[in-house]
Every structure is written in C-alpha cells, then in structure tokens.
Design a protein around this motif. Sequence first.
Motif, PDB file in Angstrom:
ATOM      1  N   ASP A 200      29.698 -10.560  29.989  1.00 16.31           N
ATOM      2  CA  ASP A 200      29.116 -11.500  29.016  1.00 16.31           C
ATOM      3  C   ASP A 200      27.934 -10.477  28.398  1.00 16.31           C
ATOM      4  OD1 ASP A 200      30.777 -13.610  29.012  1.00 16.31           O
ATOM      5  OD2 ASP A 200      29.777 -14.559  30.877  1.00 16.31           O
ATOM      6  N   LEU A 201      28.288 -10.230  27.279  1.00 18.88           N
ATOM      7  CA  LEU A 201      27.060  -9.308  26.591  1.00 18.88           C
ATOM      8  C   LEU A 201      26.276 -10.128  25.706  1.00 18.88           C
ATOM      9  CD1 LEU A 201      29.082  -6.165  25.538  1.00 18.88           C
ATOM     10  CD2 LEU A 201      27.915  -6.428  27.424  1.00 18.88           C
ATOM     11  N   ASP A 202      24.956  -9.780  25.548  1.00 15.84           N
ATOM     12  CA  ASP A 202      23.884 -10.298  24.669  1.00 15.84           C
ATOM     13  C   ASP A 202      24.126  -9.421  23.559  1.00 15.84           C
ATOM     14  OD1 ASP A 202      21.985 -10.660  22.835  1.00 15.84           O
ATOM     15  OD2 ASP A 202      20.549 -11.343  24.771  1.00 15.84           O
ATOM     16  N   LEU A 203      24.969  -9.626  22.653  1.00 14.00           N
ATOM     17  CA  LEU A 203      25.216  -9.013  21.173  1.00 14.00           C
ATOM     18  C   LEU A 203      23.997  -8.510  20.646  1.00 14.00           C
ATOM     19  CD1 LEU A 203      28.535 -10.512  20.192  1.00 14.00           C
ATOM     20  CD2 LEU A 203      28.424  -8.598  21.684  1.00 14.00           C
ATOM     21  N   ASP A 204      23.297  -9.524  20.441  1.00 11.97           N
ATOM     22  CA  ASP A 204      21.884  -9.098  19.684  1.00 11.97           C
ATOM     23  C   ASP A 204      20.975  -7.925  20.626  1.00 11.97           C
ATOM     24  OD1 ASP A 204      22.530 -10.991  17.585  1.00 11.97           O
ATOM     25  OD2 ASP A 204      21.345 -12.433  18.558  1.00 11.97           O
ATOM     26  N   GLU A 205      21.019  -8.070  21.680  1.00  7.91           N
ATOM     27  CA  GLU A 205      20.624  -7.188  22.249  1.00  7.91           C
ATOM     28  C   GLU A 205      20.995  -5.669  22.543  1.00  7.91           C
ATOM     29  OE1 GLU A 205      19.566  -6.308  27.151  1.00  7.91           O
ATOM     30  OE2 GLU A 205      19.571  -8.189  26.584  1.00  7.91           O
ATOM     31  N   ALA A 206      22.525  -5.880  22.364  1.00 12.96           N
ATOM     32  CA  ALA A 206      23.299  -4.590  22.514  1.00 12.96           C
ATOM     33  C   ALA A 206      23.059  -3.872  21.191  1.00 12.96           C
ATOM     34  CB  ALA A 206      24.952  -4.955  22.709  1.00 12.96           C
ATOM     35  N   HIS A 207      23.243  -4.761  20.021  1.00  6.21           N
ATOM     36  CA  HIS A 207      22.995  -4.099  18.800  1.00  6.21           C
ATOM     37  C   HIS A 207      21.693  -3.330  18.518  1.00  6.21           C
ATOM     38  CE1 HIS A 207      22.240  -4.459  14.183  1.00  6.21           C
ATOM     39  NE2 HIS A 207      23.421  -4.005  14.427  1.00  6.21           N
ATOM     40  N   ALA A 208      20.575  -4.067  19.184  1.00  8.16           N
ATOM     41  CA  ALA A 208      19.135  -3.481  18.971  1.00  8.16           C
ATOM     42  C   ALA A 208      19.160  -2.088  19.817  1.00  8.16           C
ATOM     43  CB  ALA A 208      18.325  -4.704  19.415  1.00  8.16           C
ATOM     44  N   TYR A 209      19.666  -2.191  21.072  1.00 12.14           N
ATOM     45  CA  TYR A 209      19.816  -1.165  21.905  1.00 12.14           C
ATOM     46  C   TYR A 209      20.420   0.146  21.063  1.00 12.14           C
ATOM     47  CZ  TYR A 209      20.786   2.308  25.422  1.00 12.14           C
ATOM     48  OH  TYR A 209      21.055   3.251  26.339  1.00 12.14           O
ATOM     49  N   GLY A 210      21.550  -0.065  20.617  1.00 19.67           N
ATOM     50  CA  GLY A 210      22.426   1.094  20.039  1.00 19.67           C
ATOM     51  C   GLY A 210      21.644   1.536  18.852  1.00 19.67           C
ATOM     52  N   TRP A 211      21.008   0.738  18.026  1.00 24.40           N
ATOM     53  CA  TRP A 211      20.229   1.298  17.052  1.00 24.40           C
ATOM     54  C   TRP A 211      19.043   1.911  17.370  1.00 24.40           C
ATOM     55  CZ3 TRP A 211      21.466   2.806  12.425  1.00 24.40           C
ATOM     56  CH2 TRP A 211      22.735   2.052  11.981  1.00 24.40           C
ATOM     57  N   SER A 212      18.282   1.599  18.502  1.00 22.22           N
ATOM     58  CA  SER A 212      17.038   2.318  19.106  1.00 22.22           C
ATOM     59  C   SER A 212      17.402   3.645  19.817  1.00 22.22           C
ATOM     60  CB  SER A 212      16.457   1.421  20.156  1.00 22.22           C
ATOM     61  OG  SER A 212      17.185   1.276  21.379  1.00 22.22           O
ATOM     62  N   GLU A 213      18.858   3.593  20.248  1.00 19.36           N
ATOM     63  CA  GLU A 213      19.249   5.148  20.973  1.00 19.36           C
ATOM     64  C   GLU A 213      19.636   5.879  19.622  1.00 19.36           C
ATOM     65  OE1 GLU A 213      19.910   6.389  24.502  1.00 19.36           O
ATOM     66  OE2 GLU A 213      17.982   5.044  24.272  1.00 19.36           O
ATOM     67  N   PHE A 214      20.267   5.413  18.523  1.00 18.35           N
ATOM     68  CA  PHE A 214      20.496   6.321  17.442  1.00 18.35           C
ATOM     69  C   PHE A 214      19.166   6.888  16.969  1.00 18.35           C
ATOM     70  CE2 PHE A 214      20.636   6.542  12.952  1.00 18.35           C
ATOM     71  CZ  PHE A 214      21.395   7.599  12.672  1.00 18.35           C
TER      72      PHE A 214
END
Length: 111
Positions: free
Chosen positions: A76-90
């Motif tokens: 059960d992913l927190d999609l908003d958190e995953a999205h924010a993490y992905g962009w911060s890593e990028f």
Amino acid sequence: MQEWLGAENGGFGRLAADAPQDVAAEVEAAAREATRAFAELGEWFEREYGAQVAGAPDAVGHERYERFARYYTGADLDLDEAHAYGWSEFHRLLPEMRAEAARILPDARDP
C-alpha cells in the motif's frame, strides 16, 4: 512536447545534428519524419482524445492507479509521497548525470 518539434531546433533535429557524416542525411531525414509524426500525434491528442475526455474527472484516476500499484508491488504505497520522492531523486541525480555525460562526451550538447 513543443521542445521536440521543429526541424532543426527541435529535440529530434538536435539529436540528428550530431550524427556521423556517413549517415547524416539518413538520420536527418529520420529526424524530420519523427518530428512530423510527433506533431501529428500531439494534434490527435488535442483534437480527438482531448475531445473525448473533456470534462472527465481524471482519465486514469488516483484510485485506479492506487489499485494497480498495490497489485504490482504488493504494498500500500503513499502515491503522493512516492511521486515527491521520485522527483526529488531525479533532481538530486540530474547534476551527477550531466557531469558523467560531460566526462564521457565533453563536446556533446544537452538536449
């Protein structure tokens, strides 16, 4: 999308500009064709697809994406958190990627 359009200044044209001399004409023709096809696809999205989904709350939907994320990951992913993490890593990795690319091909241009 607009950054990829344009015969010479668009993304496909910029990629073709660095082609080896012996295949330059073929690569430039392919870039022109890719630019034409990309523009045609964009027009289709605006004209046909856009008209069909106008007023729809969300063409894919948060709930549907959440269900598929659960199905494929088993979590059960927190999609908003995953999205924010992905962009911060990028953004964290982008300078490193550019530095490595410059090390490998110092004269290359950033598309």
